[in-house]
Design an enzyme around this catalytic site. Sequence first.
Site, PDB file in Angstrom:
ATOM      1  N   MET A 122      12.844  25.018   1.260  1.00  0.00           N
ATOM      2  CA  MET A 122      11.699  24.108   0.319  1.00  0.00           C
ATOM      3  C   MET A 122      12.557  23.451  -0.874  1.00  0.00           C
ATOM      4  O   MET A 122      12.037  22.118  -0.831  1.00  0.00           O
ATOM      5  CB  MET A 122      10.957  25.198  -0.238  1.00  0.00           C
ATOM      6  CG  MET A 122       9.710  24.538  -1.130  1.00  0.00           C
ATOM      7  SD  MET A 122       8.670  25.632  -1.684  1.00  0.00           S
ATOM      8  CE  MET A 122       7.631  26.459  -0.601  1.00  0.00           C
ATOM      9  N   ARG A 153      -9.988  -0.025  14.602  1.00  0.00           N
ATOM     10  CA  ARG A 153     -10.091   0.706  13.376  1.00  0.00           C
ATOM     11  C   ARG A 153     -11.094  -0.022  12.470  1.00  0.00           C
ATOM     12  O   ARG A 153     -12.348  -0.092  12.667  1.00  0.00           O
ATOM     13  CB  ARG A 153      -8.630   0.619  12.737  1.00  0.00           C
ATOM     14  CG  ARG A 153      -8.478   1.725  11.394  1.00  0.00           C
ATOM     15  CD  ARG A 153      -7.080   1.694  11.161  1.00  0.00           C
ATOM     16  NE  ARG A 153      -6.487   0.539  10.308  1.00  0.00           N
ATOM     17  CZ  ARG A 153      -5.273   0.292   9.858  1.00  0.00           C
ATOM     18  NH1 ARG A 153      -4.557   1.544   9.763  1.00  0.00           N
ATOM     19  NH2 ARG A 153      -4.806  -0.647   9.415  1.00  0.00           N
ATOM     20  N   TYR A 168      18.020  30.323   6.283  1.00  0.00           N
ATOM     21  CA  TYR A 168      17.036  30.974   6.790  1.00  0.00           C
ATOM     22  C   TYR A 168      17.031  31.045   8.392  1.00  0.00           C
ATOM     23  O   TYR A 168      17.520  29.974   8.967  1.00  0.00           O
ATOM     24  CB  TYR A 168      15.354  30.254   6.676  1.00  0.00           C
ATOM     25  CG  TYR A 168      14.945  30.801   5.377  1.00  0.00           C
ATOM     26  CD1 TYR A 168      14.808  31.813   4.691  1.00  0.00           C
ATOM     27  CD2 TYR A 168      14.683  29.598   4.715  1.00  0.00           C
ATOM     28  CE1 TYR A 168      14.369  32.175   3.365  1.00  0.00           C
ATOM     29  CE2 TYR A 168      13.992  29.566   3.162  1.00  0.00           C
ATOM     30  CZ  TYR A 168      13.910  30.901   2.577  1.00  0.00           C
ATOM     31  OH  TYR A 168      13.476  31.126   1.451  1.00  0.00           O
ATOM     32  N   LYS A 183       0.831  -1.120   0.026  1.00  0.00           N
ATOM     33  CA  LYS A 183      -0.201   0.112   0.029  1.00  0.00           C
ATOM     34  C   LYS A 183       0.903   1.315   0.104  1.00  0.00           C
ATOM     35  O   LYS A 183       1.952   1.337   0.312  1.00  0.00           O
ATOM     36  CB  LYS A 183      -0.862   0.088   1.406  1.00  0.00           C
ATOM     37  CG  LYS A 183      -0.169   0.118   2.590  1.00  0.00           C
ATOM     38  CD  LYS A 183      -1.121  -0.275   3.827  1.00  0.00           C
ATOM     39  CE  LYS A 183      -0.225  -0.084   5.088  1.00  0.00           C
ATOM     40  NZ  LYS A 183      -0.747  -0.853   6.123  1.00  0.00           N
TER      41      LYS A 183
HETATM   42  C1  LIG Z   1      -0.031  -1.895   6.771  1.00  0.00           C
HETATM   43  C2  LIG Z   1      -0.728  -3.019   7.219  1.00  0.00           C
HETATM   44  C3  LIG Z   1      -0.111  -4.224   7.506  1.00  0.00           C
HETATM   45  C4  LIG Z   1       1.686  -4.085   7.532  1.00  0.00           C
HETATM   46  O1  LIG Z   1       1.975  -3.822   8.744  1.00  0.00           O
HETATM   47  P1  LIG Z   1       3.486  -3.597   8.683  1.00  0.00           P
HETATM   48  O2  LIG Z   1       3.682  -3.334  10.078  1.00  0.00           O
HETATM   49  O3  LIG Z   1       4.165  -2.739   7.975  1.00  0.00           O
HETATM   50  O4  LIG Z   1       4.183  -5.049   8.618  1.00  0.00           O
HETATM   51  C5  LIG Z   1      -0.605  -5.409   7.794  1.00  0.00           C
HETATM   52  N1  LIG Z   1      -1.934  -5.338   7.931  1.00  0.00           N
HETATM   53  C6  LIG Z   1      -2.749  -4.335   7.697  1.00  0.00           C
HETATM   54  C7  LIG Z   1      -4.160  -4.634   7.799  1.00  0.00           C
HETATM   55  C8  LIG Z   1      -2.213  -3.051   7.374  1.00  0.00           C
HETATM   56  O5  LIG Z   1      -3.020  -1.885   7.220  1.00  0.00           O
END
Ligand SMILES: *Cc1c(COP(=O)(O)O)cnc(C)c1O
Length: 359
Positions: free
Chosen positions: A301, A130, A253, A40
């Site tokens: 920047m 969540r 800066y 992701k």
């Molecule tokens: C991001 C995520 C993972 C991976 O977690 P890591 O700590 O990066 O290994 C696994 N399961 C879910 C549902 C996630 O959102």
Amino acid sequence: MSRYPFNHSHVVIDRDRLRSNARYLHRNLAPGVKSIAVIKADAYGHGAVEIARTLEAYYDMYAVANVTEAVILREAGIIHPILVFGVPVLKTAGAYREFDLIAVVSSEEHFDLLEAGTVYHVEIDSGMGRLGMPPDRLDQIEQLIGASGKIICQGVMSHFATADEQSSGHLARQKDILHDIRAVFGEKYPIHAANSAASLNHPETHCDMVRHGIAMYGYDPSPIPSDQLHPVMSWISWIAQCKRVKKGTPLSYGATWQAPADGHYAVVPIGYADGFRRNLSGKMPVSVEGHWYPQVGRVTMDYIMIWLGGDTYVPGTEVLVMGSDRNHAGKWAEAIGTIPYEICCGIHPKVPRVMSGQS
Ligand SMILES: *Cc1c(COP(=O)(O)O)cnc(C)c1O
């Protein structure tokens, strides 16, 4: 695309390290345990398409945050199974079948929402707080799955909130719930809950599949990290100008930093617009041709300044701003009180990702 494509910096992704991390992570899995590579957020900023191409032989499945990320992979020709963690909505309900994606059902209404024939995993909230259905209704959830003949359940998942902490009571409670989940669903569906930290440190949570994210990219989330994982990402810019100044000359800066002696500084064209975080000002060393120099003064920047002392380099000389033992994303995270996940994802998408190592 600009008429004059030109980059002030690029991220290098080391495929050999990625594969070596993946091999290490698979070493402690029992035979038959499958694995999901979590790619992701553009593979935590590493570039999801190339990461997916590199990991096909190592992982059974990929996981992304939403349908948009999944479609990018499909359109790039990735044919591995793809699990979409995010919540299905009316707009995306048809995409799962159209692009052959696996949905995550995390609420009752998703059973109606998804198109007939959609493959899905059910998510149970064992304590992450969540997504996921409540764990006090496992029997009803099982009935819902059974009653919904039109979509096809192929897994049950949950997610840990504290797997990266030493001796967590919360993890113990989540493991108890996972035990209940296995009792209800274990015969029928593959179960997965372990992220990188749980995969490395809590083999009792592996169930039928594990999900690897951060550790695959080379950052060990364990309370006591091993030295077996190596950062996959490095970030390279170059010296735009090298200038000689007198002792006491302030740089950048706020004029917060002054040259400690007569000497040279270099201007490097990378800044917070690229993801070089401003609150890292003065905290990270960079390396030029194997020599280490401090980044000094405020990060701006589009530029940082580095103090070369008596040394000079010709413009165009490469600067390693992130990626070695002393300045990888884990070190950045420590320096500013965050986690490597956020550092890696924070590198602006305009910065090209370039693959290295065996393809
Ligand atoms: C991001 C995520 C993972 C991976 O977690 P890591 O700590 O990066 O290994 C696994 N399961 C879910 C549902 C996630 O959102």
